[in-house]
Design a protein around this motif. Structure first.
Motif, mmCIF file in Angstrom:
data_model
loop_
_atom_site.group_PDB
_atom_site.id
_atom_site.type_symbol
_atom_site.label_atom_id
_atom_site.label_comp_id
_atom_site.label_asym_id
_atom_site.label_seq_id
_atom_site.Cartn_x
_atom_site.Cartn_y
_atom_site.Cartn_z
ATOM 1 N N UNK A 1 -6.824 -17.544 -15.759
ATOM 2 C CA UNK A 1 -8.256 -17.220 -15.341
ATOM 3 C C UNK A 1 -8.285 -15.131 -14.362
ATOM 4 N N UNK A 2 -8.747 -14.337 -15.788
ATOM 5 C CA UNK A 2 -8.921 -13.195 -15.094
ATOM 6 C C UNK A 2 -9.554 -12.774 -14.048
ATOM 7 N N UNK A 3 -9.957 -12.420 -13.342
ATOM 8 C CA UNK A 3 -9.790 -11.802 -11.701
ATOM 9 C C UNK A 3 -11.050 -10.659 -11.626
ATOM 10 N N UNK A 4 -9.806 -9.985 -11.985
ATOM 11 C CA UNK A 4 -10.540 -8.363 -13.196
ATOM 12 C C UNK A 4 -9.174 -7.460 -12.034
ATOM 13 N N UNK A 5 -10.251 -6.342 -11.900
ATOM 14 C CA UNK A 5 -9.344 -5.124 -11.767
ATOM 15 C C UNK A 5 -9.458 -5.047 -10.051
ATOM 16 N N UNK A 6 -8.531 -4.450 -8.923
ATOM 17 C CA UNK A 6 -8.656 -4.554 -7.745
ATOM 18 C C UNK A 6 -8.006 -3.202 -7.684
ATOM 19 N N UNK A 7 -7.745 -2.891 -6.155
ATOM 20 C CA UNK A 7 -6.951 -2.239 -5.684
ATOM 21 C C UNK A 7 -6.427 -2.883 -4.515
ATOM 22 N N UNK A 8 -4.604 -2.634 -5.175
ATOM 23 C CA UNK A 8 -3.471 -3.623 -4.069
ATOM 24 C C UNK A 8 -3.202 -2.031 -2.258
ATOM 25 N N UNK A 9 -3.314 -2.584 -1.329
ATOM 26 C CA UNK A 9 -2.840 -2.568 -0.566
ATOM 27 C C UNK A 9 -1.835 -2.467 0.523
ATOM 28 N N UNK A 10 -0.725 -1.666 0.791
ATOM 29 C CA UNK A 10 0.421 -1.950 1.758
ATOM 30 C C UNK A 10 0.861 -0.600 2.956
ATOM 31 N N UNK A 11 0.243 -1.052 4.276
ATOM 32 C CA UNK A 11 0.293 -0.027 4.822
ATOM 33 C C UNK A 11 -0.607 1.613 4.348
ATOM 34 N N UNK A 12 -0.246 2.088 4.231
ATOM 35 C CA UNK A 12 -0.984 3.576 3.732
ATOM 36 C C UNK A 12 -1.207 3.690 2.389
ATOM 37 N N UNK A 13 -0.602 3.131 1.582
ATOM 38 C CA UNK A 13 -0.232 3.013 0.039
ATOM 39 C C UNK A 13 -1.036 2.411 -0.629
ATOM 40 N N UNK A 14 -1.636 2.362 -1.603
ATOM 41 C CA UNK A 14 -2.439 1.876 -2.545
ATOM 42 C C UNK A 14 -1.885 2.455 -4.223
ATOM 43 N N UNK B 1 6.227 -2.923 -6.517
ATOM 44 C CA UNK B 1 7.062 -2.751 -5.389
ATOM 45 C C UNK B 1 7.050 -1.493 -5.281
ATOM 46 N N UNK B 2 7.048 -0.566 -6.670
ATOM 47 C CA UNK B 2 7.346 0.943 -6.397
ATOM 48 C C UNK B 2 5.980 1.163 -5.713
ATOM 49 N N UNK B 3 5.503 1.501 -6.353
ATOM 50 C CA UNK B 3 4.359 2.484 -5.861
ATOM 51 C C UNK B 3 3.577 2.381 -4.711
ATOM 52 N N UNK B 4 3.776 0.885 -4.076
ATOM 53 C CA UNK B 4 3.471 0.518 -2.624
ATOM 54 C C UNK B 4 4.184 0.487 -1.743
ATOM 55 N N UNK B 5 5.697 0.866 -1.951
ATOM 56 C CA UNK B 5 6.691 1.927 -1.329
ATOM 57 C C UNK B 5 7.141 0.050 -0.991
ATOM 58 N N UNK B 6 6.938 -0.866 -0.458
ATOM 59 C CA UNK B 6 7.533 -2.061 -0.459
ATOM 60 C C UNK B 6 8.956 -1.866 -0.342
ATOM 61 N N UNK B 7 9.612 -2.820 0.808
ATOM 62 C CA UNK B 7 11.147 -3.193 0.718
ATOM 63 C C UNK B 7 11.499 -3.683 0.038
ATOM 64 N N UNK B 8 12.645 -3.164 -0.303
ATOM 65 C CA UNK B 8 13.271 -3.832 -1.877
ATOM 66 C C UNK B 8 13.656 -4.979 -1.767
ATOM 67 N N UNK B 9 13.908 -5.519 -0.540
ATOM 68 C CA UNK B 9 13.096 -7.001 -0.842
ATOM 69 C C UNK B 9 12.524 -7.328 0.157
ATOM 70 N N UNK B 10 10.979 -7.718 -0.827
ATOM 71 C CA UNK B 10 10.123 -7.375 -0.219
ATOM 72 C C UNK B 10 9.088 -9.065 -0.701
ATOM 73 N N UNK B 11 9.804 -9.848 -0.557
ATOM 74 C CA UNK B 11 9.633 -11.572 -0.230
ATOM 75 C C UNK B 11 9.730 -11.668 0.737
ATOM 76 N N UNK B 12 8.265 -12.362 1.288
ATOM 77 C CA UNK B 12 7.551 -12.388 2.216
ATOM 78 C C UNK B 12 6.877 -11.799 2.993
ATOM 79 N N UNK B 13 6.361 -10.611 2.777
ATOM 80 C CA UNK B 13 5.531 -9.485 2.895
ATOM 81 C C UNK B 13 4.516 -10.197 1.905
#
Length: 419
Positions: free
Chosen positions: A117-130, A176-188
């Motif tokens: 099911x293709x939901x479509x394009x969305x904006x992903x955010x993590x803190x101040x990064x999008x 993960x790199x685009x949003x500058x998530x932690x290296x071990x971002x599982x659980x975030x």
């Protein structure tokens, strides 16, 4: 009886003598011989290089297709062009999840199946990064197996994730790199538009096939049920057969199963589409083989031009050596021996040109493979080598026959009077 047994030996001796005479004549007139065979050299080198290039392109296309998956079968709802449903509302013919219940039990040739099911394009955010235009797709766990995209870290979707429509997601390392998530971002958690999702896994990236176009696309995968709870969108399905040999059976089983589940009456056309990748691969293989032959045939015209050059030079040679021919006939040489001498000389010229052209073609193929990245697998196939040698011999026989016959038919007395 003795004469009959000796005939092959006599013929072989005559052939060997003719080859030695031809090589001697070519050696005496080295420059003329080289210029004569120039057309053959260019022709064979061109054919060889073109075949190598097409071979490399074919290998690249097949590699892309095979990487994309030759066991995949795509299914989507489709309004038929004829029949009772040709004017049916699109919403009426959409896939419903319950139409695929029990598909694996009733289709023994199908290995996996996933709804999408293709939901479509969305904006992903993590803190101040999008990250803008992130493509969000709802899939089932088997999608990762069908697409051969394992989870490198974390875990795939579980039964409970699907059943309870949990807000969990699997992301690629690019996001993960685009949003500058932690290296071990599982659980975030990240935001997809206004929805919060828990990251449970990192999915491996897949190189993009040439037919998928270019672009920096980022994908996020969420459970199919979750996608449906966010937005009840268009449903498609993707299956994989157990082996490519069972692809036609799998396609037939899926078609029969869906017709039954969607209550399509006998005689009515399907209200869904089925696309099988392997069948397209076979078509592409056939098309590339045809293109290779057409390209080789076009380039082979230069070989014909080279053959005409050979014929002209052989006619000049017959004219120059008329007294020699007359002398040989006067001491008992047969017309067949004269014919063989000139015919062998033409064939040897073409073969020398063909071998030089073949070597040049191999060099060109190597140059193409090293300079053109998408033709990295350009190489001369064995059949092209044999074809080049065979075609050179055929050109020598065809265009050398007329001068050879002319030499063989010369009157010895008139030939001896020739100045």
């Amino acid at each position: 009886m003795k004469t009959l047994l000796l005939t092959p030996l006599i013929f072989l001796r005559l052939l060997l003598q003719s080859i030695l005479l031809a090589l001697g004549q070519i050696w005496v007139n080295k420059t003329r011989g080289l210029l004569t065979t120039l057309g053959i050299i260019i022709g064979v080198a061109s054919v060889t290089a073109v075949v190598a290039g097409m071979n490399g392109m074919n290998a690249m296309i097949m590699e892309n297709f095979e990487f994309f998956g030759t066991k995949k079968i795509f299914l989507w709802p489709e309004r038929p062009r004829t029949g009772a449903q040709k004017n049916t509302n699109w919403w009426e013919i959409r896939f419903r999840p319950e139409q695929f219940e029990g598909v694996l039990e009733h289709c023994p040739s199908v290995e996996y199946l996933t709804l999408m099911s293709r939901v479509g394009n969305m904006t992903a955010r993590y803190k101040d990064h999008t990250a803008e235009n992130v493509q969000v797709t709802g899939v089932e766990e088997s999608w990762f197996k069908i697409e051969n995209r394992p989870i490198s870290r974390g875990r795939p979707f579980s039964y409970l994730d699907q059943r309870q429509a949990r807000r969990v997601c699997v992301i690629p390392q690019k996001l993960q790199e685009k949003l500058y998530l932690d290296r071990d971002c599982i659980g975030q958690t990240i935001q997809l538009d206004y929805h919060t999702f828990l990251i449970i896994g990192i999915v491996e990236e897949r190189p993009r096939a040439f037919f998928e176009g270019q672009g920096d696309r980022i994908e996020v995968f969420i459970p199919f049920q979750t996608a449906q709870s966010i937005r009840e969108s268009w449903i498609e399905a993707m299956a994989s057969c157990k082996s490519t040999d069972l692809a036609e059976e799998a396609k037939a089983e899926l078609t029969f199963f869906l017709r039954k589940m969607r209550k399509v009456p006998p005689g009515e056309p399907n209200n869904f589409g089925v696309f099988f990748m392997e069948s397209e691969v076979a078509k592409v293989r056939s098309m590339m083989a045809m293109l290779s032959l057409v390209a080789a045939a076009i380039v082979s015209i230069s070989l014909v031009v080279g053959g005409i050059g050979i014929m002209n030079i052989m006619l000049v040679s017959v004219s120059e050596r008329t007294r020699e021919i007359g002398l040989r006939k006067a001491v008992g040489a047969k017309a067949s021996a004269i014919l063989m001498q000139f015919l062998v000389e033409a064939v040897v010229l073409c073969l020398i040109g063909g071998l030089i052209g073949l070597g040049l073609g191999h060099l060109l193929a190597k140059l193409i493979s090293q300079t053109a990245g998408f033709l990295a697998k350009a190489q001369v196939p064995g059949w092209a080598t044999l074809l080049a040698v065979g075609f050179s011999t055929a050109v020598g026989i065809f265009f050398g026959m007329f001068p050879a016959v002319k030499a063989a038919r010369l009157n010895p007395i008139e030939a001896l009077r020739h100045e």
